[in-house]
Write a protein that holds these residues in place. Sequence first.
Motif, PDB file in Angstrom:
ATOM      1  N   ARG A  87       0.844  -1.192   0.000  1.00  0.00           N
ATOM      2  CA  ARG A  87       0.000   0.000   0.000  1.00  0.00           C
ATOM      3  C   ARG A  87       0.878   1.240   0.000  1.00  0.00           C
ATOM      4  N   ARG A  88       0.537   2.181  -0.889  1.00  0.00           N
ATOM      5  CA  ARG A  88       1.388   3.359  -1.068  1.00  0.00           C
ATOM      6  C   ARG A  88       0.670   4.632  -0.659  1.00  0.00           C
ATOM      7  N   ALA A 112      -2.967   4.328 -11.257  1.00  0.00           N
ATOM      8  CA  ALA A 112      -3.592   4.244  -9.931  1.00  0.00           C
ATOM      9  C   ALA A 112      -4.971   4.875 -10.017  1.00  0.00           C
ATOM     10  N   THR A 149      -3.582   2.559  -3.146  1.00  0.00           N
ATOM     11  CA  THR A 149      -2.834   3.807  -3.282  1.00  0.00           C
ATOM     12  C   THR A 149      -3.662   4.951  -2.715  1.00  0.00           C
ATOM     13  N   ARG A 187      -3.541   9.166  -2.276  1.00  0.00           N
ATOM     14  CA  ARG A 187      -2.883  10.429  -2.629  1.00  0.00           C
ATOM     15  C   ARG A 187      -3.377  11.521  -1.679  1.00  0.00           C
ATOM     16  N   HIS A 232       0.095   2.930   5.167  1.00  0.00           N
ATOM     17  CA  HIS A 232       0.641   2.921   3.812  1.00  0.00           C
ATOM     18  C   HIS A 232       2.109   3.353   3.848  1.00  0.00           C
ATOM     19  N   LEU A 252       4.645   3.661  -9.261  1.00  0.00           N
ATOM     20  CA  LEU A 252       3.425   3.232  -9.929  1.00  0.00           C
ATOM     21  C   LEU A 252       3.698   2.637 -11.316  1.00  0.00           C
TER      22      LEU A 252
END
Length: 248
Positions: A5-6, A173, A207, A209, A237, A245
């Motif tokens: 997980r980012r 993403a 993901t 942001r 994350h 990505l």
Amino acid sequence: MSSSRRLLASIHDVAPVHAARLDRLVPLVEEAVGPGRFALLVVPDFHRQGLLTADPGFGRRLRDWSNAGCEIFLHGFTHLDESRHHSASARWKAARMTAGEGEFLGLSTRDAETRIAEGRDMVEQLIGRPIAGFVAPAWLYGEDSIAALAAQNIRMIEDHFRVWNPQTSAVLARGPVVTYASRSAARIASSILWSQLATRLLARAQTVRLAVHPHDVDSPRLLAEIARALAAFARSHRPSPYRDLVPG
């Protein structure tokens, strides 16, 4: 925390006119995600208030951030929407989704290409390496702007709901961006509510942001919520660069 997980953190509207606010915002983001583990979205001539090249000290700061690992994205050229919009959809977006900031919503392909090329050259000369990609002001694009980005060999862009390659249309993403609005008390309150919900709703998203802006520092309530949300997402994350990505 799942290593897959980012968390992609970014600071928008990076320009000399916002230097004092960035002095407060950059350390807050760094504390949560670590030095160099966030993106900077640079505007070459924010609101026509001064070119990057007119402030050598800020140019050195930008290069230092880049050398420390920050990804540098081009973020329009002036950040101002000065286009005449012909479609009802574009007029609605220009009026409702931003306050005169959607620079790339109504540009022709030729005008968009010119601004992309000039802005990229300016930023790359300062940082000494290629930009990571492009993010339109207010995350708003017209079809001509997307065509211009593809023609200019830009391979990563994002909007409110996805990150993708404009040349191939490959989506890198998906998911909403968590961001904040500071123009009024009502917008501050709704931003805080969305942020609090997002840390729960997106806790298992692949993901996440999170984007912040210099004027966020003008509201202590927003700053406190940004710090809380960044810390929460950093627990679930892994703070990551956008380049992760890209497959391969």
